[in-house]
Write a protein that holds these residues in place. Structure first.
Motif, PDB file in Angstrom:
ATOM      1  N   VAL A  69      32.783  52.047  -5.579  1.00 11.37           N
ATOM      2  CA  VAL A  69      32.263  50.517  -4.325  1.00 11.37           C
ATOM      3  C   VAL A  69      32.585  51.016  -2.974  1.00 11.37           C
ATOM      4  O   VAL A  69      33.365  51.333  -2.964  1.00 11.37           O
ATOM      5  CB  VAL A  69      33.360  49.921  -4.402  1.00 11.37           C
ATOM      6  CG1 VAL A  69      33.600  48.198  -4.105  1.00 11.37           C
ATOM      7  CG2 VAL A  69      32.840  48.995  -6.112  1.00 11.37           C
ATOM      8  N   ILE A  70      31.894  50.889  -2.501  1.00 14.43           N
ATOM      9  CA  ILE A  70      31.199  51.664  -0.464  1.00 14.43           C
ATOM     10  C   ILE A  70      31.502  49.962   0.061  1.00 14.43           C
ATOM     11  O   ILE A  70      30.891  49.670   0.180  1.00 14.43           O
ATOM     12  CB  ILE A  70      30.217  52.292  -0.157  1.00 14.43           C
ATOM     13  CG1 ILE A  70      30.321  54.110  -1.810  1.00 14.43           C
ATOM     14  CG2 ILE A  70      30.041  53.066   0.776  1.00 14.43           C
ATOM     15  CD1 ILE A  70      29.177  54.894  -1.584  1.00 14.43           C
ATOM     16  N   PRO A  71      32.972  50.361   1.053  1.00 13.45           N
ATOM     17  CA  PRO A  71      32.649  49.182   1.654  1.00 13.45           C
ATOM     18  C   PRO A  71      31.898  49.085   2.790  1.00 13.45           C
ATOM     19  O   PRO A  71      31.844  50.210   3.547  1.00 13.45           O
ATOM     20  CB  PRO A  71      34.235  49.281   2.274  1.00 13.45           C
ATOM     21  CG  PRO A  71      34.516  50.679   2.410  1.00 13.45           C
ATOM     22  CD  PRO A  71      33.813  51.403   0.824  1.00 13.45           C
ATOM     23  N   PRO A  72      31.241  47.751   3.037  1.00 10.31           N
ATOM     24  CA  PRO A  72      31.314  47.838   4.795  1.00 10.31           C
ATOM     25  C   PRO A  72      31.100  48.257   5.676  1.00 10.31           C
ATOM     26  O   PRO A  72      32.371  48.344   5.944  1.00 10.31           O
ATOM     27  CB  PRO A  72      30.502  46.437   4.434  1.00 10.31           C
ATOM     28  CG  PRO A  72      31.475  45.496   3.957  1.00 10.31           C
ATOM     29  CD  PRO A  72      32.168  46.554   3.035  1.00 10.31           C
ATOM     30  N   ARG A  73      30.598  48.864   6.590  1.00  5.95           N
ATOM     31  CA  ARG A  73      30.745  49.883   7.835  1.00  5.95           C
ATOM     32  C   ARG A  73      31.110  48.752   8.719  1.00  5.95           C
ATOM     33  O   ARG A  73      30.027  48.339   9.070  1.00  5.95           O
ATOM     34  CB  ARG A  73      29.952  50.505   8.018  1.00  5.95           C
ATOM     35  CG  ARG A  73      29.850  52.130   7.325  1.00  5.95           C
ATOM     36  CD  ARG A  73      28.742  53.527   7.634  1.00  5.95           C
ATOM     37  NE  ARG A  73      29.520  53.529   9.031  1.00  5.95           N
ATOM     38  CZ  ARG A  73      29.835  54.752   9.260  1.00  5.95           C
ATOM     39  NH1 ARG A  73      28.753  55.568   9.056  1.00  5.95           N
ATOM     40  NH2 ARG A  73      30.111  54.984  10.321  1.00  5.95           N
ATOM     41  N   GLY A  74      31.695  48.611   9.585  1.00  6.37           N
ATOM     42  CA  GLY A  74      32.370  48.008  10.498  1.00  6.37           C
ATOM     43  C   GLY A  74      31.969  47.949  12.138  1.00  6.37           C
ATOM     44  O   GLY A  74      31.774  49.399  11.774  1.00  6.37           O
ATOM     45  N   ARG A  75      32.044  47.869  13.187  1.00  7.02           N
ATOM     46  CA  ARG A  75      31.971  47.927  13.835  1.00  7.02           C
ATOM     47  C   ARG A  75      33.413  48.402  14.829  1.00  7.02           C
ATOM     48  O   ARG A  75      34.229  47.956  15.531  1.00  7.02           O
ATOM     49  CB  ARG A  75      31.239  47.356  15.009  1.00  7.02           C
ATOM     50  CG  ARG A  75      29.407  46.562  15.047  1.00  7.02           C
ATOM     51  CD  ARG A  75      29.419  46.126  16.291  1.00  7.02           C
ATOM     52  NE  ARG A  75      27.814  46.265  15.471  1.00  7.02           N
ATOM     53  CZ  ARG A  75      26.655  46.861  16.449  1.00  7.02           C
ATOM     54  NH1 ARG A  75      27.646  48.227  16.888  1.00  7.02           N
ATOM     55  NH2 ARG A  75      25.414  46.504  15.606  1.00  7.02           N
ATOM     56  N   GLY A  76      33.478  49.522  14.461  1.00 11.56           N
ATOM     57  CA  GLY A  76      35.264  50.246  14.776  1.00 11.56           C
ATOM     58  C   GLY A  76      34.805  50.100  15.680  1.00 11.56           C
ATOM     59  O   GLY A  76      34.314  50.928  16.691  1.00 11.56           O
ATOM     60  N   THR A  77      36.351  50.872  16.607  1.00  7.55           N
ATOM     61  CA  THR A  77      36.561  51.683  17.798  1.00  7.55           C
ATOM     62  C   THR A  77      36.894  52.877  18.059  1.00  7.55           C
ATOM     63  O   THR A  77      37.308  53.576  17.131  1.00  7.55           O
ATOM     64  CB  THR A  77      37.498  50.566  18.602  1.00  7.55           C
ATOM     65  OG1 THR A  77      38.548  50.310  18.130  1.00  7.55           O
ATOM     66  CG2 THR A  77      37.011  49.517  19.039  1.00  7.55           C
ATOM     67  N   ARG A  78      36.071  53.354  18.829  1.00 16.82           N
ATOM     68  CA  ARG A  78      36.016  55.396  18.893  1.00 16.82           C
ATOM     69  C   ARG A  78      37.369  55.640  19.783  1.00 16.82           C
ATOM     70  O   ARG A  78      38.077  54.889  20.463  1.00 16.82           O
ATOM     71  CB  ARG A  78      35.290  55.584  19.387  1.00 16.82           C
ATOM     72  CG  ARG A  78      33.208  55.930  18.696  1.00 16.82           C
ATOM     73  CD  ARG A  78      32.592  56.382  19.294  1.00 16.82           C
ATOM     74  NE  ARG A  78      31.348  55.565  18.854  1.00 16.82           N
ATOM     75  CZ  ARG A  78      30.416  57.385  18.558  1.00 16.82           C
ATOM     76  NH1 ARG A  78      30.668  58.464  18.488  1.00 16.82           N
ATOM     77  NH2 ARG A  78      29.646  57.327  17.672  1.00 16.82           N
ATOM     78  N   ARG A  79      37.802  56.466  19.238  1.00 18.16           N
ATOM     79  CA  ARG A  79      39.102  56.894  19.614  1.00 18.16           C
ATOM     80  C   ARG A  79      38.861  57.603  20.954  1.00 18.16           C
ATOM     81  O   ARG A  79      37.635  57.854  20.961  1.00 18.16           O
ATOM     82  CB  ARG A  79      40.270  58.300  18.971  1.00 18.16           C
ATOM     83  CG  ARG A  79      40.586  57.969  17.938  1.00 18.16           C
ATOM     84  CD  ARG A  79      40.718  59.361  16.849  1.00 18.16           C
ATOM     85  NE  ARG A  79      40.721  59.221  15.504  1.00 18.16           N
ATOM     86  CZ  ARG A  79      40.566  60.271  14.993  1.00 18.16           C
ATOM     87  NH1 ARG A  79      40.890  61.544  15.505  1.00 18.16           N
ATOM     88  NH2 ARG A  79      39.941  60.128  14.296  1.00 18.16           N
ATOM     89  N   PRO A  80      39.693  57.447  22.071  1.00 21.97           N
ATOM     90  CA  PRO A  80      38.990  57.531  23.604  1.00 21.97           C
ATOM     91  C   PRO A  80      39.128  59.591  23.596  1.00 21.97           C
ATOM     92  O   PRO A  80      39.890  60.249  22.389  1.00 21.97           O
ATOM     93  CB  PRO A  80      40.174  57.327  24.342  1.00 21.97           C
ATOM     94  CG  PRO A  80      41.516  56.815  23.481  1.00 21.97           C
ATOM     95  CD  PRO A  80      40.991  56.512  22.103  1.00 21.97           C
ATOM     96  N   THR A  81      38.580  60.041  24.241  1.00 21.23           N
ATOM     97  CA  THR A  81      38.377  61.387  23.982  1.00 21.23           C
ATOM     98  C   THR A  81      39.167  61.908  25.194  1.00 21.23           C
ATOM     99  O   THR A  81      39.277  61.163  26.035  1.00 21.23           O
ATOM    100  CB  THR A  81      36.858  61.979  24.228  1.00 21.23           C
ATOM    101  OG1 THR A  81      36.767  61.472  26.278  1.00 21.23           O
ATOM    102  CG2 THR A  81      35.846  61.396  23.669  1.00 21.23           C
TER     103      THR A  81
END
Length: 84
Positions: A69-81
């Protein structure tokens, strides 16, 4: 199942082995506490065959190993550089 002390088992090992092949498993005690069991080879092999398969056997098995079971990918936020 007959119980043998360690000293009796050591001194009369041939007799204990004969009892194991004729009568079945033999208990060995140490100071009155169960320490080990001598079982016939056929019974040992039967018990070993019932043990769960190894990882290698599971990976090489022709049947499936279950659903992944692979969970769907969401629109997560990226870590600030970071700017060092």
């Amino acid at each position: 199942m007959q119980a043998w002390t360690i000293q009796d088992a050591r001194v009369r090992f041939s007799e204990m082995l004969q009892a194991c092949t004729v009568d079945g498993p033999q208990m060995i005690t140490k100071r009155g506490i169960e320490a080990a069991v001598l079982v016939p080879a056929a019974e040992w092999h039967r018990l070993q065959s019932r043990v769960r398969p190894t990882l290698k056997e599971l990976l090489l098995a022709p049947s499936g190993r279950g659903d992944l079971v692979i969970p769907p990918r969401g629109r997560g936020t990226r870590r600030p550089t970071s700017s060092y």
